[in-house]
Design a protein around this motif. Structure first.
Motif, short mmCIF file in Angstrom:
data_model
loop_
_atom_site.label_atom_id
_atom_site.label_comp_id
_atom_site.label_asym_id
_atom_site.label_seq_id
_atom_site.Cartn_x
_atom_site.Cartn_y
_atom_site.Cartn_z
N MET A 84 -3.56 13.31 4.60
CA MET A 84 -4.22 12.28 3.84
C MET A 84 -5.73 12.36 4.00
N ASN A 85 -6.23 12.78 5.16
CA ASN A 85 -7.67 12.85 5.37
C ASN A 85 -8.34 13.80 4.39
N GLU A 86 -7.68 14.93 4.10
CA GLU A 86 -8.24 15.88 3.15
C GLU A 86 -8.28 15.28 1.75
N ILE A 87 -7.23 14.59 1.36
CA ILE A 87 -7.20 13.93 0.05
C ILE A 87 -8.29 12.87 -0.02
N HIS A 88 -8.43 12.08 1.03
CA HIS A 88 -9.44 11.03 1.03
C HIS A 88 -10.84 11.63 0.93
N ALA A 89 -11.06 12.75 1.58
CA ALA A 89 -12.37 13.42 1.50
C ALA A 89 -12.64 13.86 0.07
N HIS A 90 -11.63 14.38 -0.62
CA HIS A 90 -11.79 14.78 -2.02
C HIS A 90 -12.04 13.57 -2.92
N LEU A 91 -11.31 12.50 -2.68
CA LEU A 91 -11.51 11.27 -3.46
C LEU A 91 -12.94 10.74 -3.26
N THR A 92 -13.40 10.77 -2.03
CA THR A 92 -14.74 10.29 -1.71
C THR A 92 -15.81 11.12 -2.42
N SER A 93 -15.65 12.42 -2.38
CA SER A 93 -16.59 13.31 -3.05
C SER A 93 -16.58 13.10 -4.57
N SER A 94 -15.40 12.98 -5.13
CA SER A 94 -15.27 12.76 -6.57
C SER A 94 -15.85 11.41 -6.98
N ALA A 95 -15.63 10.39 -6.17
CA ALA A 95 -16.16 9.06 -6.47
C ALA A 95 -17.69 9.08 -6.44
N ALA A 96 -18.26 9.77 -5.49
CA ALA A 96 -19.72 9.85 -5.41
C ALA A 96 -20.29 10.53 -6.65
N GLU A 97 -19.63 11.57 -7.11
CA GLU A 97 -20.10 12.27 -8.31
C GLU A 97 -19.93 11.42 -9.55
N ALA A 98 -18.82 10.72 -9.67
CA ALA A 98 -18.60 9.83 -10.82
C ALA A 98 -19.65 8.73 -10.85
N ALA A 99 -19.97 8.15 -9.72
CA ALA A 99 -21.00 7.11 -9.65
C ALA A 99 -22.35 7.68 -10.03
N ARG A 100 -22.64 8.88 -9.58
CA ARG A 100 -23.91 9.52 -9.93
C ARG A 100 -24.03 9.73 -11.44
N VAL A 101 -22.97 10.22 -12.04
CA VAL A 101 -22.99 10.49 -13.48
C VAL A 101 -23.17 9.19 -14.27
N THR A 102 -22.45 8.14 -13.91
CA THR A 102 -22.56 6.90 -14.68
C THR A 102 -23.94 6.27 -14.55
N ARG A 103 -24.59 6.47 -13.43
CA ARG A 103 -25.96 5.93 -13.27
C ARG A 103 -26.93 6.59 -14.25
N GLY A 104 -26.56 7.75 -14.77
CA GLY A 104 -27.41 8.45 -15.72
C GLY A 104 -27.17 8.06 -17.18
N VAL A 105 -26.19 7.21 -17.44
CA VAL A 105 -25.89 6.78 -18.80
C VAL A 105 -26.83 5.64 -19.18
N THR A 106 -27.56 5.83 -20.28
CA THR A 106 -28.48 4.79 -20.74
C THR A 106 -27.77 3.84 -21.69
N PRO A 107 -28.26 2.62 -21.82
CA PRO A 107 -27.65 1.67 -22.76
C PRO A 107 -27.61 2.22 -24.19
N GLU A 108 -28.62 2.98 -24.56
CA GLU A 108 -28.67 3.54 -25.91
C GLU A 108 -27.55 4.57 -26.15
N GLN A 109 -27.10 5.22 -25.12
CA GLN A 109 -26.04 6.23 -25.26
C GLN A 109 -24.66 5.61 -25.45
N LEU A 110 -24.46 4.38 -25.05
CA LEU A 110 -23.12 3.79 -25.05
C LEU A 110 -22.47 3.76 -26.43
#
Length: 93
Positions: free
Chosen positions: A1-27
């Motif tokens: 489970m630790n390996e899966i959690h590490a992958h989930l954590t990494s993926s979540a960080a990347e998803a959060a990073r990407v969404t922070r780059g979305v501007t209101p005009e792009q929606l």
């Protein structure tokens, strides 16, 4: 489970990073998914990768109000999404 959690954590960080780059005009614009706007895709992402992930960990159903919600209507939706991802990861820890 630790390996899966590490992958989930990494993926979540990347998803959060990407969404922070979305501007209101792009929606309102088209996304890479046929027939979906960026708003629709973002709402799907928030619902299933953050709320859905937490509810799966807790073995509970997604409430109807979440399924119907426009998460991107809130100006700080990327930050709310990141916080929800943290809650989802904690549920899986």
């Amino acid at each position: 489970m630790n390996e899966i959690h590490a992958h989930l954590t990494s993926s979540a960080a990347e998803a959060a990073r990407v969404t922070r780059g979305v501007t209101p005009e792009q929606l309102a614009g088209p996304s890479g998914c046929t027939d979906w706007t960026v708003r629709e895709l973002a709402n799907h992402l928030v619902l299933y990768t953050a709320h859905g992930l937490e509810h799966r960990a807790l073995r509970t159903q997604l409430p109807d109000d979440l399924v119907a919600r426009d998460f991107t209507a809130d100006a700080d939706w990327p930050e709310q999404y990141a916080a929800q991802l943290d809650r989802a990861l904690a549920a899986w820890a």
